[in-house]
Design an enzyme around this catalytic site. Structure first.
Site, PDB file in Angstrom:
ATOM      1  N   TYR A 142       0.831  -1.203   0.000  1.00  0.00           N
ATOM      2  CA  TYR A 142       0.000   0.000   0.000  1.00  0.00           C
ATOM      3  C   TYR A 142       0.870   1.258   0.000  1.00  0.00           C
ATOM      4  CZ  TYR A 142      -4.573  -2.135   1.075  1.00  0.00           C
ATOM      5  OH  TYR A 142      -5.755  -2.819   1.037  1.00  0.00           O
ATOM      6  N   LYS A 191       3.393 -15.403   2.649  1.00  0.00           N
ATOM      7  CA  LYS A 191       3.535 -16.144   1.392  1.00  0.00           C
ATOM      8  C   LYS A 191       5.029 -16.418   1.222  1.00  0.00           C
ATOM      9  CE  LYS A 191       1.875 -17.742  -2.541  1.00  0.00           C
ATOM     10  NZ  LYS A 191       1.046 -18.973  -2.588  1.00  0.00           N
ATOM     11  N   ASP A 223      -2.736 -18.267   1.001  1.00  0.00           N
ATOM     12  CA  ASP A 223      -3.760 -18.952   0.200  1.00  0.00           C
ATOM     13  C   ASP A 223      -4.427 -20.063   1.002  1.00  0.00           C
ATOM     14  OD1 ASP A 223      -1.271 -20.185   0.109  1.00  0.00           O
ATOM     15  OD2 ASP A 223      -1.365 -20.720  -2.011  1.00  0.00           O
ATOM     16  N   ASP A 247      -6.123  -7.064   4.555  1.00  0.00           N
ATOM     17  CA  ASP A 247      -7.282  -6.429   3.919  1.00  0.00           C
ATOM     18  C   ASP A 247      -8.200  -7.511   3.351  1.00  0.00           C
ATOM     19  OD1 ASP A 247      -8.908  -4.415   2.689  1.00  0.00           O
ATOM     20  OD2 ASP A 247      -7.920  -4.890   0.785  1.00  0.00           O
ATOM     21  N   ASP A 251     -12.036  -9.188   5.048  1.00  0.00           N
ATOM     22  CA  ASP A 251     -13.349  -9.195   4.373  1.00  0.00           C
ATOM     23  C   ASP A 251     -13.934 -10.599   4.386  1.00  0.00           C
ATOM     24  OD1 ASP A 251     -13.142  -6.493   3.703  1.00  0.00           O
ATOM     25  OD2 ASP A 251     -13.912  -6.814   1.670  1.00  0.00           O
TER      26      ASP A 251
HETATM   27  C1  IPM Z   1     -10.238  -1.371   4.396  1.00  0.00           C
HETATM   28  C2  IPM Z   1     -10.498  -0.781   3.039  1.00  0.00           C
HETATM   29  C3  IPM Z   1      -9.341   0.125   2.667  1.00  0.00           C
HETATM   30  C4  IPM Z   1      -8.085  -0.705   2.639  1.00  0.00           C
HETATM   31  C5  IPM Z   1      -9.534   0.893   1.334  1.00  0.00           C
HETATM   32  C6  IPM Z   1     -10.795   1.733   1.353  1.00  0.00           C
HETATM   33  C7  IPM Z   1      -8.350   1.722   0.992  1.00  0.00           C
HETATM   34  O1  IPM Z   1     -10.694  -1.795   2.112  1.00  0.00           O
HETATM   35  O2  IPM Z   1     -10.121  -0.589   5.356  1.00  0.00           O
HETATM   36  O3  IPM Z   1     -10.174  -2.591   4.496  1.00  0.00           O
HETATM   37  O4  IPM Z   1      -7.799  -1.363   1.637  1.00  0.00           O
HETATM   38  O5  IPM Z   1      -7.372  -0.702   3.642  1.00  0.00           O
HETATM   39 MG    MG Z   2     -10.781  -3.735   2.950  1.00  0.00          MG
END
Ligand code: IPM
Ligand code: MG
Length: 365
Positions: A142, A191, A223, A247, A251
């Site tokens: 990032y 990884k 993975d 990240d 999710d």
């Molecule tokens: C998160 C989001 C952010 C990230 C984006 C909006 C930049 O997906 O906080 O997980 O990737 O960190």
């Molecule tokens: Mg995210």
């Protein structure tokens, strides 16, 4: 106690969910005798529209000067075609880096009332889902160099992933310390079969492990981890991983608990001034309709009280009120059960009603 909170409503559903969280915070202040002062900060798409910059320096300064920052969400289709360095998300990355919040804590815990909202088989859910992802937040790909060049008559894009030993060590320590306060199991995810940065990551983690003999450290390739999170999530206690892996995995982890709309997060660095935000995005498709789930943001406020303001009783009261709301059968659209029989036991509510019903359930003890 008096606390100054910088408030970033942001874009999309951001303003709606943050307004509910502030309502809850004010009520907590009233019950427990605290004063929360709010300073509005523009960041993201709305700041691009106003100032041509997703996070002007004076806005960042306000955040750094506060006792903590509450953030809704940023971004939206409207700003999809602006150059990379001007995107709303860039404001968020600059905020995280500017505040120095390297440690992002994302819990994945199933609320028993929402077990049927998980897409996983009942037998897997019943085994228990309760783990935390500790994500490194201000390093890695990032924050490496990003560039697009013309090479041999075509575009060539580059993003660089760098980690130093000290960057790995400081997040590694948070992983071990988090595990010490929980089930004493730490899974380091990388990884290392492909990436140098991951091989260094693994080496530093094992070096650190000697200082934390009460914690069992395991390694897992990212993975495989993605697979294990859906196959056997009850094996995890604390996962520690680098920025981009965290990240993606967070999710996935949120989804198995029912809805990403329920998950809060804390980001901390060297000081107690933290950044608190739900892990979901700005959901422009449902913005302004009063249907978004504010619980991820409301639980982020609970984390702020617990981790930055040392107000555990106040944090408990918010978490209890959310649990009571779910016990009473209230559900925003994203957490409505799919089963017809279950639906009959629930009442569908909107965003502001959700905030109102939570604050009515707040009690001191
Ligand atoms: C998160 C989001 C952010 C990230 C984006 C909006 C930049 O997906 O906080 O997980 O990737 O960190
Ligand atoms: Mg995210």
């Amino acid at each position: 106690m008096k606390k100054n909170i910088a408030v970033i409503r942001g874009d999309g559903i951001g303003p709606e969910i943050v307004n509910q969280a502030i309502k809850v915070l004010d009520k907590v202040g009233e019950i427990f005798g605290h004063t929360f002062n709010y300073t509005d900060v523009d960041m993201g798409g709305c700041a691009i529209d106003k100032y041509g910059d997703p996070l002007p320096q004076d806005m960042l300064d306000k955040c750094v000067a506060s006792d903590s920052v509450l953030l809704g969400a940023v971004g939206g289709d409207k700003w999809n075609n602006v150059p990379g360095h001007m995107r709303p998300e860039k404001g968020l990355l600059r905020l995280r880096a500017g505040m120095g919040v390297y440690s992002n804590n994302r819990p994945a815990k199933i609320w028993p009332q929402l077990a049927s909202a998980s897409p996983l088989k009942k037998s897997i859910v019943d085994a228990g889902i309760d783990f935390i992802i500790v994500r490194e937040l201000i390093g890695g790909i990032y924050f490496g160099e990003h560039k697009t060049d013309d090479v041999d008559g075509q575009k060539q894009a580059t993003d660089i992933l760098t980690y130093s030993e000290s960057e790995i060590e400081r997040i590694g320590r948070i992983g071990f310390e988090t595990a010490q306060k929980r089930g004493k199991k730490l899974c380091s995810v990388e990884k290392s079969n492909v990436l140098d940065s991951s091989r260094l990551w693994k080496k530093v983690m094992h070096h650190l492990a000697q200082e934390y003999p009460d914690v069992t450290l395991t390694d897992m390739l990212v993975d495989n981890c993605a697979m294990q999170i859906v196959k056997n999530p009850s094996q995890f206690d604390v996962i520690v991983t680098e920025n981009m892996f965290g990240d993606i995995l967070s999710d996935e982890a949120s989804m198995i608990t029912g809805s990403i709309g329920m998950i809060p997060s804390s980001s901390l660095g060297k000081t107690s001034c933290g950044l608190y935000e739900p892990i979901h995005g700005s959901a422009p498709d449902i913005a302004g309709q009063d249907v978004a789930n504010p619980i991820g943001t409301i639980l982020s406020v609970a984390m702020m009280l617990r981790y930055s303001f040392d107000m555990p009783a106040e944090a408990d009261s918010i978490e209890r009120a959310v649990s009571k709301l779910l016990d009473d059968g209230y559900r925003t659209a994203d957490i409505m059960p799919s089963d017809e029989q279950e639906v009959k036991k629930c009442v569908k509510i909107g965003c502001s009603q959700c905030g109102q019903l939570i604050l009515q359930r707040l009690t001191k003890g």
